[in-house]
Design a protein around this motif. Structure first.
Motif, PDB file in Angstrom:
ATOM      1  N   GLU A 191      21.083  27.470  12.567  1.00  0.00           N
ATOM      2  CA  GLU A 191      20.630  28.605  13.480  1.00  0.00           C
ATOM      3  C   GLU A 191      19.772  29.876  12.651  1.00  0.00           C
ATOM      4  O   GLU A 191      19.102  30.533  13.036  1.00  0.00           O
ATOM      5  CB  GLU A 191      21.906  29.190  14.354  1.00  0.00           C
ATOM      6  CG  GLU A 191      22.240  28.332  15.423  1.00  0.00           C
ATOM      7  CD  GLU A 191      21.224  27.728  16.286  1.00  0.00           C
ATOM      8  OE1 GLU A 191      21.253  26.474  16.490  1.00  0.00           O
ATOM      9  OE2 GLU A 191      20.253  28.598  17.090  1.00  0.00           O
TER      10      GLU A 191
ATOM     11  N   LYS B 161      16.152  30.272  12.003  1.00  0.00           N
ATOM     12  CA  LYS B 161      15.279  30.816  13.246  1.00  0.00           C
ATOM     13  C   LYS B 161      14.384  32.229  12.634  1.00  0.00           C
ATOM     14  O   LYS B 161      13.392  32.683  13.444  1.00  0.00           O
ATOM     15  CB  LYS B 161      15.703  31.075  14.577  1.00  0.00           C
ATOM     16  CG  LYS B 161      16.298  29.915  15.170  1.00  0.00           C
ATOM     17  CD  LYS B 161      17.131  30.031  16.391  1.00  0.00           C
ATOM     18  CE  LYS B 161      17.474  28.956  17.139  1.00  0.00           C
ATOM     19  NZ  LYS B 161      18.186  28.883  18.437  1.00  0.00           N
TER      20      LYS B 161
ATOM     21  N   TRP C  10      10.819  31.055  10.596  1.00  0.00           N
ATOM     22  CA  TRP C  10       9.759  30.450  11.328  1.00  0.00           C
ATOM     23  C   TRP C  10       9.791  30.301  12.869  1.00  0.00           C
ATOM     24  O   TRP C  10      11.002  30.632  13.424  1.00  0.00           O
ATOM     25  CB  TRP C  10       9.917  28.639  10.996  1.00  0.00           C
ATOM     26  CG  TRP C  10       9.528  28.404   9.519  1.00  0.00           C
ATOM     27  CD1 TRP C  10      10.370  28.352   8.372  1.00  0.00           C
ATOM     28  CD2 TRP C  10       8.084  28.417   8.851  1.00  0.00           C
ATOM     29  NE1 TRP C  10       9.773  28.075   7.304  1.00  0.00           N
ATOM     30  CE2 TRP C  10       8.534  28.170   7.564  1.00  0.00           C
ATOM     31  CE3 TRP C  10       6.835  28.705   9.311  1.00  0.00           C
ATOM     32  CZ2 TRP C  10       7.096  28.121   6.534  1.00  0.00           C
ATOM     33  CZ3 TRP C  10       5.743  28.509   8.479  1.00  0.00           C
ATOM     34  CH2 TRP C  10       6.249  28.291   6.998  1.00  0.00           C
ATOM     35  N   PRO C  11       8.811  29.946  13.372  1.00  0.00           N
ATOM     36  CA  PRO C  11       9.041  30.215  15.040  1.00  0.00           C
ATOM     37  C   PRO C  11       9.518  28.665  15.419  1.00  0.00           C
ATOM     38  O   PRO C  11       9.821  27.917  14.800  1.00  0.00           O
ATOM     39  CB  PRO C  11       7.247  30.072  15.402  1.00  0.00           C
ATOM     40  CG  PRO C  11       6.679  29.384  14.233  1.00  0.00           C
ATOM     41  CD  PRO C  11       7.398  29.738  12.856  1.00  0.00           C
ATOM     42  N   GLU C  12       9.967  28.813  16.700  1.00  0.00           N
ATOM     43  CA  GLU C  12      10.618  27.873  17.434  1.00  0.00           C
ATOM     44  C   GLU C  12      11.749  27.286  16.778  1.00  0.00           C
ATOM     45  O   GLU C  12      12.061  25.995  17.001  1.00  0.00           O
ATOM     46  CB  GLU C  12       9.495  26.737  17.772  1.00  0.00           C
ATOM     47  CG  GLU C  12       8.356  27.140  18.614  1.00  0.00           C
ATOM     48  CD  GLU C  12       7.138  26.205  18.587  1.00  0.00           C
ATOM     49  OE1 GLU C  12       7.435  24.969  17.994  1.00  0.00           O
ATOM     50  OE2 GLU C  12       5.953  26.471  19.017  1.00  0.00           O
ATOM     51  N   GLY C  13      12.529  28.035  16.154  1.00  0.00           N
ATOM     52  CA  GLY C  13      13.831  27.452  15.562  1.00  0.00           C
ATOM     53  C   GLY C  13      13.717  26.757  14.355  1.00  0.00           C
ATOM     54  O   GLY C  13      14.634  26.041  13.891  1.00  0.00           O
ATOM     55  N   ALA C  14      12.564  26.344  13.721  1.00  0.00           N
ATOM     56  CA  ALA C  14      12.178  25.624  12.842  1.00  0.00           C
ATOM     57  C   ALA C  14      13.025  26.127  11.401  1.00  0.00           C
ATOM     58  O   ALA C  14      13.062  27.399  11.189  1.00  0.00           O
ATOM     59  CB  ALA C  14      10.858  25.304  12.266  1.00  0.00           C
TER      60      ALA C  14
ATOM     61  N   GLY D 260      15.682  20.872  12.602  1.00  0.00           N
ATOM     62  CA  GLY D 260      14.939  21.846  12.312  1.00  0.00           C
ATOM     63  C   GLY D 260      13.889  21.468  11.264  1.00  0.00           C
ATOM     64  O   GLY D 260      13.066  22.553  10.618  1.00  0.00           O
TER      65      GLY D 260
ATOM     66  N   VAL E 214      10.014  20.371  10.552  1.00  0.00           N
ATOM     67  CA  VAL E 214       8.768  20.371  11.587  1.00  0.00           C
ATOM     68  C   VAL E 214       7.713  20.137  10.297  1.00  0.00           C
ATOM     69  O   VAL E 214       7.543  20.628   9.222  1.00  0.00           O
ATOM     70  CB  VAL E 214       8.622  21.507  12.394  1.00  0.00           C
ATOM     71  CG1 VAL E 214       9.656  21.547  13.457  1.00  0.00           C
ATOM     72  CG2 VAL E 214       8.113  22.834  11.584  1.00  0.00           C
TER      73      VAL E 214
ATOM     74  N   LYS F  96       3.498  21.011  10.033  1.00  0.00           N
ATOM     75  CA  LYS F  96       2.449  21.807  10.624  1.00  0.00           C
ATOM     76  C   LYS F  96       1.097  21.639   9.660  1.00  0.00           C
ATOM     77  O   LYS F  96       1.015  21.502   8.446  1.00  0.00           O
ATOM     78  CB  LYS F  96       3.038  23.195  10.228  1.00  0.00           C
ATOM     79  CG  LYS F  96       3.918  23.634  11.314  1.00  0.00           C
ATOM     80  CD  LYS F  96       3.613  23.734  12.632  1.00  0.00           C
ATOM     81  CE  LYS F  96       4.802  24.280  13.626  1.00  0.00           C
ATOM     82  NZ  LYS F  96       4.517  24.265  15.192  1.00  0.00           N
TER      83      LYS F  96
ATOM     84  N   GLU G 148      -2.600  26.221  11.080  1.00  0.00           N
ATOM     85  CA  GLU G 148      -1.267  26.749  12.095  1.00  0.00           C
ATOM     86  C   GLU G 148      -0.137  27.514  11.551  1.00  0.00           C
ATOM     87  O   GLU G 148       0.018  28.616  11.808  1.00  0.00           O
ATOM     88  CB  GLU G 148      -0.604  25.530  12.541  1.00  0.00           C
ATOM     89  CG  GLU G 148      -1.099  24.498  13.456  1.00  0.00           C
ATOM     90  CD  GLU G 148      -0.404  23.435  13.830  1.00  0.00           C
ATOM     91  OE1 GLU G 148      -0.545  22.894  15.055  1.00  0.00           O
ATOM     92  OE2 GLU G 148       0.286  22.778  13.168  1.00  0.00           O
TER      93      GLU G 148
ATOM     94  N   TRP H 122       0.060  31.757  11.899  1.00  0.00           N
ATOM     95  CA  TRP H 122       1.345  32.270  12.075  1.00  0.00           C
ATOM     96  C   TRP H 122       1.597  33.301  11.283  1.00  0.00           C
ATOM     97  O   TRP H 122       2.226  34.679  11.501  1.00  0.00           O
ATOM     98  CB  TRP H 122       2.578  31.152  12.328  1.00  0.00           C
ATOM     99  CG  TRP H 122       3.815  31.781  12.482  1.00  0.00           C
ATOM    100  CD1 TRP H 122       4.227  32.138  13.802  1.00  0.00           C
ATOM    101  CD2 TRP H 122       4.967  32.265  11.863  1.00  0.00           C
ATOM    102  NE1 TRP H 122       5.466  32.479  13.871  1.00  0.00           N
ATOM    103  CE2 TRP H 122       5.864  32.585  12.448  1.00  0.00           C
ATOM    104  CE3 TRP H 122       5.007  32.103  10.395  1.00  0.00           C
ATOM    105  CZ2 TRP H 122       7.170  33.143  12.079  1.00  0.00           C
ATOM    106  CZ3 TRP H 122       6.305  32.615   9.758  1.00  0.00           C
ATOM    107  CH2 TRP H 122       7.300  32.861  10.958  1.00  0.00           C
TER     108      TRP H 122
END
Length: 312
Positions: free
Chosen positions: A37, A40, A43-47, A294, A296, A298, A302, A306
């Motif tokens: 956790e 978070k 990075w966005p979206e909990g990555a 977690g 991701v 990208k 993107e 961000w």
């Protein structure tokens, strides 16, 4: 043994906010079993960890008798015909094979496209975009743009943009200079031409914002550590060693990502990364990385969008 956290605490170098962040993460147990956790915050979206893949589209845009695996002993006035076929492999086999791999894992990548390469293979460039990947600029041709006048360099960059736009319908917002060697005017020119970011920076393992022409401009760092042209084509690594390099890099960055923003970059070149052995190695790495929570993938546009919105 004195850790950096203890050193900063004991010497008072770090601010209170920074200490709270580090101490809080330490309490959770930084490492393979740290609290997912925590990421978070960064990075966005909990990555927790972002991986960004580059796919260099260069084959077809190389100069006559360009560097290749063959001995550089061609006599003047003759074409290096086998070297030309080595480059052709990039658009005949390499990029199509990599595109299928990206689809298999649902990964979207950034393709840095040389203008002349794209003009020679416009259908392939268009396919890259239609399959959901970013078309970024990589100059009009292989040239030492740092030695150009400001006017020459601006035209050189814009010509490459127009070539990509003509072939794909997409306008590049990211830039990569030949061998990362930008000039003193490059960033100002990119800002003027409407670019949002560049990648010719090796200074950090995270994206950041700088100021160019009095405006924010994003830096999405590149890699020479996880780069097939240096490690594999440079004759330093085999495909299995490259795979191990990726795993080691990932493990360390994943651990660090518990307490700060981390980005892993990987670079594949059309005629190298698209070979069967390298695609097999990449497949194994993706399977390895995606087992962790977690993680991701990208595109660089993107990431730039961000980080610019974050402002830091």
């Amino acid at each position: 043994m004195t850790t950096r956290r203890n050193f900063l605490k004991n010497t008072g170098v770090a601010g209170a906010a920074g200490l709270l962040l580090v101490q809080g993460a330490a309490a959770r147990g930084v490492g393979a079993h740290a609290d997912r956790e925590v990421g978070k915050k960064f990075w966005p979206e909990g990555a927790r960890l972002v991986i960004s893949v580059s796919m260099q589209f260069e084959a077809g845009g190389q100069p006559a008798n360009a560097e290749s695996p063959f001995p550089q002993n061609m006599q003047a006035g003759y074409r290096d015909l086998p070297a030309e076929t080595w480059y052709a492999y990039g658009y005949e086999e390499g990029i199509p094979r990599m595109l299928d791999l990206w689809d298999k894992f649902g990964i979207k990548v950034t393709s840095h496209m040389v203008g002349e390469a794209v003009l020679k293979n416009p259908a392939l460039a268009k396919e890259i975009v239609l399959r959901g990947h970013e078309a970024a600029a990589h100059g009009m041709r292989w040239s030492t743009q740092y030695a150009m006048s400001r006017e020459e360099e601006k035209k050189f960059i814009d010509d490459g943009v127009q070539a990509v736009k003509h072939a794909t319908g997409a306008t590049p917002v990211g830039y990569n200079a030949n061998w990362l060697r930008r000039g003193e005017n490059t960033l100002a020119i990119l800002q003027e031409l409407g670019f949002r970011y560049h990648i010719d920076d090796l200074s950090r393992d995270e994206p950041f914002v700088t100021t160019v022409n009095g405006k924010p401009f994003a830096v999405v760092p590149y890699t020479i550590r996880c780069n097939d042209i240096l490690l594999v084509e440079g004759k330093n690594f085999s495909a299995d060693q490259f795979l191990n390099q990726l795993k080691l890099e990932f493990d360390q960055l994943y651990d660090e990502a518990a307490v700060k923003r981390r980005q892993m970059s990987i670079s594949f070149h059309d005629r190298i990364g698209g070979s069967p052995a390298m695609v097999a190695a990449a497949k194994q790495f993706f399977q390895y990385a995606l087992k962790q929570k977690g993680v991701v993938f990208k595109r660089k546009d993107e990431i730039a969008k961000w980080i610019l919105a974050e402002g830091k």
